[in-house]
Enzyme design. Structure first.
Site, PDB file in Angstrom:
ATOM      1  N   HIS A   1      -1.994  15.804  -2.305  1.00  0.00           N
ATOM      2  CA  HIS A   1      -2.582  16.139  -0.899  1.00  0.00           C
ATOM      3  C   HIS A   1      -1.994  17.923   0.181  1.00  0.00           C
ATOM      4  O   HIS A   1      -2.973  18.253   0.931  1.00  0.00           O
ATOM      5  CB  HIS A   1      -1.435  15.755  -0.045  1.00  0.00           C
ATOM      6  CG  HIS A   1      -2.542  14.020   0.076  1.00  0.00           C
ATOM      7  ND1 HIS A   1      -3.069  13.506  -1.052  1.00  0.00           N
ATOM      8  CD2 HIS A   1      -3.058  13.087   0.807  1.00  0.00           C
ATOM      9  CE1 HIS A   1      -3.439  12.389  -1.123  1.00  0.00           C
ATOM     10  NE2 HIS A   1      -3.605  12.071   0.250  1.00  0.00           N
TER      11      HIS A   1
ATOM     12  N   ASN B   1       2.141  11.092   5.805  1.00  0.00           N
ATOM     13  CA  ASN B   1       1.410  10.590   7.303  1.00  0.00           C
ATOM     14  C   ASN B   1       1.985  10.202   8.188  1.00  0.00           C
ATOM     15  O   ASN B   1       3.170   9.380   8.767  1.00  0.00           O
ATOM     16  CB  ASN B   1       1.498   8.244   6.355  1.00  0.00           C
ATOM     17  CG  ASN B   1       0.072   7.953   6.814  1.00  0.00           C
ATOM     18  OD1 ASN B   1      -0.345   6.852   6.149  1.00  0.00           O
ATOM     19  ND2 ASN B   1      -1.400   8.527   6.585  1.00  0.00           N
TER      20      ASN B   1
ATOM     21  N   TYR C   1       1.035  -1.105   0.020  1.00  0.00           N
ATOM     22  CA  TYR C   1      -0.196  -0.460   0.205  1.00  0.00           C
ATOM     23  C   TYR C   1       0.528   1.237   0.142  1.00  0.00           C
ATOM     24  O   TYR C   1       1.268   1.312   0.787  1.00  0.00           O
ATOM     25  CB  TYR C   1      -0.666   0.086   1.059  1.00  0.00           C
ATOM     26  CG  TYR C   1      -1.150   0.990   1.027  1.00  0.00           C
ATOM     27  CD1 TYR C   1      -2.869   1.436   0.573  1.00  0.00           C
ATOM     28  CD2 TYR C   1      -1.231   2.260   2.401  1.00  0.00           C
ATOM     29  CE1 TYR C   1      -3.482   3.022   0.927  1.00  0.00           C
ATOM     30  CE2 TYR C   1      -1.799   3.465   2.650  1.00  0.00           C
ATOM     31  CZ  TYR C   1      -2.888   3.753   1.803  1.00  0.00           C
ATOM     32  OH  TYR C   1      -3.409   5.462   2.063  1.00  0.00           O
TER      33      TYR C   1
ATOM     34  N   PHE D   1      -2.033   6.225  12.566  1.00  0.00           N
ATOM     35  CA  PHE D   1      -2.334   7.412  12.112  1.00  0.00           C
ATOM     36  C   PHE D   1      -3.607   8.537  12.795  1.00  0.00           C
ATOM     37  O   PHE D   1      -3.654   9.841  12.218  1.00  0.00           O
ATOM     38  CB  PHE D   1      -2.411   8.182   9.979  1.00  0.00           C
ATOM     39  CG  PHE D   1      -3.610   7.115   9.802  1.00  0.00           C
ATOM     40  CD1 PHE D   1      -4.916   6.827  10.172  1.00  0.00           C
ATOM     41  CD2 PHE D   1      -2.543   5.969   9.102  1.00  0.00           C
ATOM     42  CE1 PHE D   1      -5.255   6.608   9.202  1.00  0.00           C
ATOM     43  CE2 PHE D   1      -4.085   4.781   8.157  1.00  0.00           C
ATOM     44  CZ  PHE D   1      -5.171   5.466   8.887  1.00  0.00           C
TER      45      PHE D   1
ATOM     46  N   TYR E   1     -17.036  30.339  46.740  1.00  0.00           N
ATOM     47  CA  TYR E   1     -17.152  29.904  46.393  1.00  0.00           C
ATOM     48  C   TYR E   1     -15.704  29.792  45.497  1.00  0.00           C
ATOM     49  O   TYR E   1     -14.816  28.599  45.485  1.00  0.00           O
ATOM     50  CB  TYR E   1     -18.033  28.753  45.389  1.00  0.00           C
ATOM     51  CG  TYR E   1     -19.115  27.963  45.633  1.00  0.00           C
ATOM     52  CD1 TYR E   1     -18.636  27.948  47.074  1.00  0.00           C
ATOM     53  CD2 TYR E   1     -19.954  27.285  44.780  1.00  0.00           C
ATOM     54  CE1 TYR E   1     -20.665  27.241  47.937  1.00  0.00           C
ATOM     55  CE2 TYR E   1     -20.821  26.583  45.517  1.00  0.00           C
ATOM     56  CZ  TYR E   1     -21.177  25.854  47.102  1.00  0.00           C
ATOM     57  OH  TYR E   1     -21.685  25.061  47.698  1.00  0.00           O
TER      58      TYR E   1
ATOM     59  N   GLU F   1     -12.607   6.335   4.408  1.00  0.00           N
ATOM     60  CA  GLU F   1     -11.834   6.639   5.502  1.00  0.00           C
ATOM     61  C   GLU F   1     -13.253   7.682   6.790  1.00  0.00           C
ATOM     62  O   GLU F   1     -13.356   8.891   6.727  1.00  0.00           O
ATOM     63  CB  GLU F   1     -10.704   8.005   5.491  1.00  0.00           C
ATOM     64  CG  GLU F   1      -9.562   7.405   4.814  1.00  0.00           C
ATOM     65  CD  GLU F   1      -9.105   8.257   4.288  1.00  0.00           C
ATOM     66  OE1 GLU F   1      -9.385   9.655   4.553  1.00  0.00           O
ATOM     67  OE2 GLU F   1      -7.661   8.277   3.822  1.00  0.00           O
TER      68      GLU F   1
ATOM     69  N   ARG G   1     -13.320  29.258  48.478  1.00  0.00           N
ATOM     70  CA  ARG G   1     -12.736  28.316  49.227  1.00  0.00           C
ATOM     71  C   ARG G   1     -12.426  27.130  48.460  1.00  0.00           C
ATOM     72  O   ARG G   1     -12.227  26.306  48.606  1.00  0.00           O
ATOM     73  CB  ARG G   1     -14.629  28.724  49.974  1.00  0.00           C
ATOM     74  CG  ARG G   1     -14.698  26.835  50.948  1.00  0.00           C
ATOM     75  CD  ARG G   1     -16.144  27.274  51.467  1.00  0.00           C
ATOM     76  NE  ARG G   1     -16.896  27.342  51.143  1.00  0.00           N
ATOM     77  CZ  ARG G   1     -18.094  27.192  50.953  1.00  0.00           C
ATOM     78  NH1 ARG G   1     -17.956  25.619  51.108  1.00  0.00           N
ATOM     79  NH2 ARG G   1     -19.102  28.315  50.702  1.00  0.00           N
TER      80      ARG G   1
END
Length: 510
Positions: free
Chosen positions: A85, A197, A55, A330, A281, A415, A284
């Site tokens: 990409h 990746n 791959y 990944f 609060y 994906e 405290r």
């Protein structure tokens, strides 16, 4: 001499990342990493020679993984993945974040499971060490398969494409290489995929944010201690017996910090017999609230340091068994969840601090002059500083919606679950910056109120913080532009001066 950090199989710390990103430390590869890179690369070349289906090496990517690529086109395939990409948009990462991303990408590759060439990793190291910073847009990553778009932009410069900043000037990737004395490289089989990746952008932003959050949580304790004193609060809430029977680590640490910071306070001692039964609060419960956020910081730190020392490629190559395995390291889910948790923790520090600011400026709650200024009416004092704090914490509430609960399918539904890790990290970073501003407002208001206690000495730590602030920002006796004062205190916080001065007196805070 400039520090040099060795990147190898394991052992990278947040401090190493900060040294590289912010202090210009150079990097080098460990000898063991060089050996491992060489051995895994030989396997890749062997598999290509044998015509094996691997791959991303001899196939397309993502939903196109069933398309075989001939040996003659493997180099073009790797170049294509970087170009295709590199689809990021929006503002670009600042220089320190780019340095952090580059260092983490080198660190991941140095573990020797990607099959990338030693030559290519050395080229990336040279870019970092020579100060060539690729232009990387922030937006475009969904956090699986890692930070594809940002890492593609980062890697384009290796082959003489994309853009980079060198010596303060933005230029083409090719010119940046020429100007720094490097030649573009030609990617071999599998290298383009190995470069894109990974989870390095989300981890870089997350790592720097975790480092800063650790410091900010301590300064929030200091600011709260100052507010407690001038609001005539008690130290009883810091008694260790309270926290030993509910032993959350962050809560114990916060109470211990604030007990030491307020030690020997004449202001607190002056009203120990007053009629007030309990504090509000925001005073405290400050150890409980601050402590829970400290625990969130600690969790995020564990996640980030684990991710920094992990292999996030696909496929992963194991040279000892001469195998490659397809998996999903990944996927940014651990980082996404960690950053969402940290974002909520930081938002809560801002929330409680803003409520203390309100108590400081409101005369009905503080007993102090309205908005902490004399001659009110003519002067508005810190009225708008509280507005700013309110605006910032409201923005934080919106940003705190977790990114990790969202997912949208990509790559033709191959994906089909993604992490949104980079979005979680970027949101967390903005919440961090907002909360810093809120704590700066609390410091300013608490210091202003402390000026009114002219005959009583503050606690050891609060006095040190007060003096550090007053060395830079003077008392407000009449109205002036407050944004400059806020900016100045944020600068003191980031420089570490306030924390250093307090720790010099009370010891290291937790």
């Amino acid at each position: 001499m400039m520090k040099e950090i060795t990147l190898g199989i394991d052992g990278m710390s947040l401090e190493d990342l900060v040294d590289i990103a912010r202090k210009g430390a150079k990097v080098r590869l460990a000898t063991e990493s060089e050996k491992r890179l060489t051995s895994t690369r030989k396997l890749v070349e062997q598999w290509v020679e044998q015509g094996r289906t691997v791959y991303g090496v001899t196939t397309g990517f993502g939903a196109l993984s069933d398309v075989s690529i001939s040996r003659e086109k493997t180099k073009q395939l790797q170049k294509n993945i970087l170009m295709s990409h590199a689809a990021g948009v929006g503002a670009v990462l600042d220089e320190e974040t780019v340095r952090a991303v580059m260092a983490l990408r080198i660190k991941d590759l140095a573990r020797g499971h990607s099959g990338i060439r030693l030559k290519t990793v050395r080229q990336l190291i040279e870019l970092l060490n020579r100060g060539v910073y690729p232009v990387v847009p922030e937006q475009g990553s969904v956090g699986a398969s890692g930070d594809l778009a940002p890492l593609a932009h980062l890697s384009l410069v290796l082959i003489g494409q994309g853009e980079a900043v060198y010596r303060g000037k933005r230029m083409s990737g090719m010119k940046a290489l020429e100007d720094c004395g490097l030649e573009p490289i030609e990617l071999e089989a599998g290298e383009g995929l190995a470069l894109v990746n990974g989870t390095q952008m989300m981890t870089a932003i997350g790592g720097l944010s975790v480092y800063d959050s650790t410091r900010l949580s301590k300064m929030t304790d200091i600011a709260a201690a100052m507010s407690l004193e001038v609001l005539m609060g008690a130290r009883t809430e810091f008694d260790p017996r309270i926290h030993q029977v509910r032993p959350h680590p962050g809560q114990i640490a916060a109470a211990n910090n604030m007990e030491r910071i307020t030690r020997n306070s004449e202001i607190i001692s002056s009203h120990q017999d007053c009629s007030r039964i309990q504090d509000a609060y925001t005073l405290r419960c400050s150890p409980q609230v601050h402590g829970a956020s400290k625990d969130a910081v600690a969790y995020a730190k564990r996640v980030i340091e684990t991710e920094m020392n992990s292999s996030t490629n696909n496929p992963l190559i194991f040279s000892d068994s001469e195998e490659f395995l397809l998996g999903g390291n990944f996927h940014g889910q651990p980082v996404a969840l960690g950053m969402d948790f940290l974002a909520i923790g930081l938002s809560e520090l801002g929330n409680i601090a803003e409520r203390r600011v309100e108590r400081l400026v409101n005369p009905q709650l503080s007993g102090l002059p309205a908005f902490l200024v004399r001659d009110g009416g003519l002067n508005s004092g810190f009225m708008l500083a509280q507005y700013t704090a309110a605006a910032l914490v409201s923005e934080n509430k919106i940003l705190s919606h977790p990114a990790s609960v969202d997912s949208i399918p990509t790559s033709a539904n191959k994906e089909d679950h993604v992490s949104m890790g980079s979005i979680a990290a970027r949101k967390c970073r903005q919440i961090l910056r907002n909360t810093e501003q809120v704590i700066a407002v609390e410091f300013l208001c608490a210091a202003q109120a402390m000026d009114l206690f002219t005959n009583l000495k503050p606690g050891e730590g609060t006095l040190a913080a007060y003096r550090a602030i007053r060395d830079t920002v003077t008392h407000l006796d009449k109205d002036r532009v407050l944004s400059k004062d806020i900016e100045a205190v944020v600068g003191l916080m980031r420089s570490g001066k306030i924390l250093e001065e307090v720790e010099r007196v009370v010891g290291e805070l937790k």
